[in-house]
Motif scaffolding. Structure first.
Motif, PDB file in Angstrom:
ATOM      1  N   ILE A 189      30.845   2.182  45.163  1.00 31.57           N
ATOM      2  CA  ILE A 189      29.745   2.774  44.394  1.00 31.57           C
ATOM      3  C   ILE A 189      30.222   3.639  43.247  1.00 31.57           C
ATOM      4  CG2 ILE A 189      28.231   2.736  46.409  1.00 31.57           C
ATOM      5  CD1 ILE A 189      28.607   5.795  46.572  1.00 31.57           C
ATOM      6  N   HIS A 190      31.511   3.856  43.149  1.00 41.53           N
ATOM      7  CA  HIS A 190      32.026   4.757  42.117  1.00 41.53           C
ATOM      8  C   HIS A 190      31.720   4.218  40.721  1.00 41.53           C
ATOM      9  CE1 HIS A 190      34.535   8.012  40.618  1.00 41.53           C
ATOM     10  NE2 HIS A 190      35.051   7.144  39.751  1.00 41.53           N
ATOM     11  N   GLY A 191      31.037   5.030  39.897  1.00 38.55           N
ATOM     12  CA  GLY A 191      30.715   4.656  38.537  1.00 38.55           C
ATOM     13  C   GLY A 191      29.601   3.638  38.405  1.00 38.55           C
ATOM     14  N   LYS A 192      28.892   3.343  39.486  1.00 41.83           N
ATOM     15  CA  LYS A 192      27.842   2.314  39.461  1.00 41.83           C
ATOM     16  C   LYS A 192      26.446   2.925  39.333  1.00 41.83           C
ATOM     17  CE  LYS A 192      30.599  -1.195  40.112  1.00 41.83           C
ATOM     18  NZ  LYS A 192      30.644  -1.910  41.401  1.00 41.83           N
ATOM     19  N   LYS A 193      25.538   2.137  38.748  1.00 39.75           N
ATOM     20  CA  LYS A 193      24.121   2.484  38.719  1.00 39.75           C
ATOM     21  C   LYS A 193      23.504   1.929  39.997  1.00 39.75           C
ATOM     22  CE  LYS A 193      22.056   1.653  34.770  1.00 39.75           C
ATOM     23  NZ  LYS A 193      21.654   0.916  33.535  1.00 39.75           N
ATOM     24  N   LEU A 194      22.963   2.804  40.823  1.00 38.02           N
ATOM     25  CA  LEU A 194      22.458   2.402  42.134  1.00 38.02           C
ATOM     26  C   LEU A 194      20.937   2.447  42.175  1.00 38.02           C
ATOM     27  CD1 LEU A 194      24.958   4.347  44.428  1.00 38.02           C
ATOM     28  CD2 LEU A 194      25.218   2.073  43.410  1.00 38.02           C
ATOM     29  N   LEU A 195      20.380   1.516  42.928  1.00 40.26           N
ATOM     30  CA  LEU A 195      18.931   1.472  43.126  1.00 40.26           C
ATOM     31  C   LEU A 195      18.643   1.511  44.620  1.00 40.26           C
ATOM     32  CD1 LEU A 195      16.137   1.223  41.809  1.00 40.26           C
ATOM     33  CD2 LEU A 195      16.356  -1.264  42.007  1.00 40.26           C
ATOM     34  N   LEU A 196      18.176   2.653  45.083  1.00 40.46           N
ATOM     35  CA  LEU A 196      17.813   2.798  46.495  1.00 40.46           C
ATOM     36  C   LEU A 196      16.554   1.984  46.778  1.00 40.46           C
ATOM     37  CD1 LEU A 196      18.411   6.619  46.946  1.00 40.46           C
ATOM     38  CD2 LEU A 196      19.610   4.815  48.197  1.00 40.46           C
ATOM     39  N   ILE A 197      16.545   1.292  47.909  1.00 38.02           N
ATOM     40  CA  ILE A 197      15.408   0.470  48.306  1.00 38.02           C
ATOM     41  C   ILE A 197      14.859   0.989  49.630  1.00 38.02           C
ATOM     42  CG2 ILE A 197      14.595  -1.849  48.846  1.00 38.02           C
ATOM     43  CD1 ILE A 197      15.594  -1.631  46.004  1.00 38.02           C
ATOM     44  N   ASP A 198      13.540   1.216  49.680  1.00 35.56           N
ATOM     45  CA  ASP A 198      12.907   1.631  50.935  1.00 35.56           C
ATOM     46  C   ASP A 198      11.481   1.097  50.974  1.00 35.56           C
ATOM     47  OD1 ASP A 198      12.884   2.751  53.427  1.00 35.56           O
ATOM     48  OD2 ASP A 198      12.825   4.829  52.758  1.00 35.56           O
ATOM     49  N   ASP A 199      10.849   1.208  52.129  1.00 35.28           N
ATOM     50  CA  ASP A 199       9.497   0.677  52.262  1.00 35.28           C
ATOM     51  C   ASP A 199       8.447   1.609  51.692  1.00 35.28           C
ATOM     52  OD1 ASP A 199      10.180   2.398  54.376  1.00 35.28           O
ATOM     53  OD2 ASP A 199       8.593   1.613  55.644  1.00 35.28           O
ATOM     54  N   ILE A 200       8.652   2.927  51.810  1.00 30.45           N
ATOM     55  CA  ILE A 200       7.605   3.847  51.370  1.00 30.45           C
ATOM     56  C   ILE A 200       8.202   5.146  50.821  1.00 30.45           C
ATOM     57  CG2 ILE A 200       7.323   4.775  53.716  1.00 30.45           C
ATOM     58  CD1 ILE A 200       4.297   5.070  53.043  1.00 30.45           C
ATOM     59  N   TYR A 201       7.614   5.625  49.738  1.00 30.47           N
ATOM     60  CA  TYR A 201       7.955   6.929  49.165  1.00 30.47           C
ATOM     61  C   TYR A 201       6.795   7.861  49.485  1.00 30.47           C
ATOM     62  CZ  TYR A 201       9.157  10.371  45.470  1.00 30.47           C
ATOM     63  OH  TYR A 201       9.475  11.508  44.774  1.00 30.47           O
ATOM     64  N   THR A 202       7.060   8.932  50.228  1.00 33.84           N
ATOM     65  CA  THR A 202       6.003   9.889  50.577  1.00 33.84           C
ATOM     66  C   THR A 202       6.246  11.218  49.872  1.00 33.84           C
ATOM     67  OG1 THR A 202       5.754   8.789  52.723  1.00 33.84           O
ATOM     68  CG2 THR A 202       4.709  10.932  52.473  1.00 33.84           C
ATOM     69  N   THR A 203       7.165  12.010  50.405  1.00 29.76           N
ATOM     70  CA  THR A 203       7.491  13.280  49.745  1.00 29.76           C
ATOM     71  C   THR A 203       8.679  13.150  48.798  1.00 29.76           C
ATOM     72  OG1 THR A 203       9.016  13.962  51.500  1.00 29.76           O
ATOM     73  CG2 THR A 203       6.677  14.539  51.770  1.00 29.76           C
ATOM     74  N   GLY A 204       9.460  12.090  48.958  1.00 28.66           N
ATOM     75  CA  GLY A 204      10.664  11.919  48.154  1.00 28.66           C
ATOM     76  C   GLY A 204      11.900  12.561  48.757  1.00 28.66           C
ATOM     77  N   THR A 205      11.752  13.187  49.925  1.00 31.39           N
ATOM     78  CA  THR A 205      12.876  13.891  50.549  1.00 31.39           C
ATOM     79  C   THR A 205      13.980  12.931  50.986  1.00 31.39           C
ATOM     80  OG1 THR A 205      11.351  15.595  51.352  1.00 31.39           O
ATOM     81  CG2 THR A 205      13.516  15.491  52.385  1.00 31.39           C
ATOM     82  N   THR A 206      13.616  11.883  51.704  1.00 30.91           N
ATOM     83  CA  THR A 206      14.614  10.922  52.186  1.00 30.91           C
ATOM     84  C   THR A 206      15.381  10.305  51.025  1.00 30.91           C
ATOM     85  OG1 THR A 206      13.293  10.365  54.140  1.00 30.91           O
ATOM     86  CG2 THR A 206      14.942   8.753  53.448  1.00 30.91           C
TER      87      THR A 206
END
Length: 230
Positions: A189-206
């Motif tokens: 992951i060093h120097g990479k643009k990452l896209l986190l994938i999840d089922d639901i965004y609620t508060t944004g904490t996770t």
């Protein structure tokens, strides 16, 4: 003849010149009645988290996140596909907690549309992980199945400590949750643009806890794409 993945009603495939000559290979997985109950995110939204609202300014939650000295800059932004209405709540419950993994097929086209609109192929997809215990309990990681729909490179550097389910916590408890993620090897992951994938965004904490860890371990930037905006 196929059946709707939600209500199991028979699906009648519309006949067209494209279908006659086998140009339409993808068949629908949802009847029109069930499909009409989903609510796509449209119109004015918060530019940071995709929360539907009356204007295009950052919402109150995102203003607070941006002012946070620890998490303010770890996430570029979140994009979501659907609003979290009562129908989606039931579908997500079936998908995550009752083992109906095939329901992921329902979201393929809308999810790919949002991905292609907001992100490029140089993003490395990072699905939010389950703990080993939760993965054994469910039999699959719902975030990984969603990532698989995007036909883009996937890497899984994150691991998760087993704690109480987030769905059982109040909004305040979620915001106060300590980071449950860790990374053993961050080389990829060093120097990479990452896209986190999840089922639901609620508060944004996770999402932000995961993003912070990835940034600390050398990621160039972290954004997120979630199926639903809660």
């Amino acid at each position: 003849m196929n059946n709707c993945l939600i209500c199991h009603a028979e699906l009648e495939k519309a006949v067209s010149w494209r279908s006659v000559f086998f140009l339409d290979e993808q068949e629908t997985a949802c009847c029109s009645d069930c499909s009409s109950k989903f609510s796509l995110i449209e119109g004015a939204v918060c530019p940071m988290c995709d929360r539907p609202q009356s204007d295009a300014n950052p919402c109150y939650d995102c203003e607070r996140w941006q002012a946070d000295p620890v998490f303010g800059s770890v996430l570029e932004g979140n994009r979501s596909v659907y609003q979290y209405n009562e129908f989606m709540k039931e579908v997500i419950a079936r998908y995550k907690y009752r083992g109906d993994a095939q329901l992921a097929d329902l979201f393929s086209e809308p999810l790919r549309n949002i991905f292609s609109k907001h992100f490029s192929k140089d993003y490395l997809l990072v699905p939010i992980p389950l703990s080993k215990e939760r993965l054994y309990e469910r039999g699959f990681n719902q975030a990984l199945l969603i990532a698989d729909l995007l036909n883009a490179p996937i890497h899984e550097p994150l691991m998760r400590i087993h704690l109480e389910k987030q769905s059982k916590k109040t909004r305040t408890e979620r915001l106060q949750t300590e980071n449950v993620f860790f990374i053993d090897d961050a080389t990829a992951i060093h120097g990479k643009k990452l896209l986190l994938i999840d089922d639901i965004y609620t508060t944004g904490t996770t999402i932000r806890h995961a993003a912070k860890l990835l940034i600390v371990h050398g990621a160039e930037s972290v954004s997120s794409l979630t199926l639903v905006r809660g």
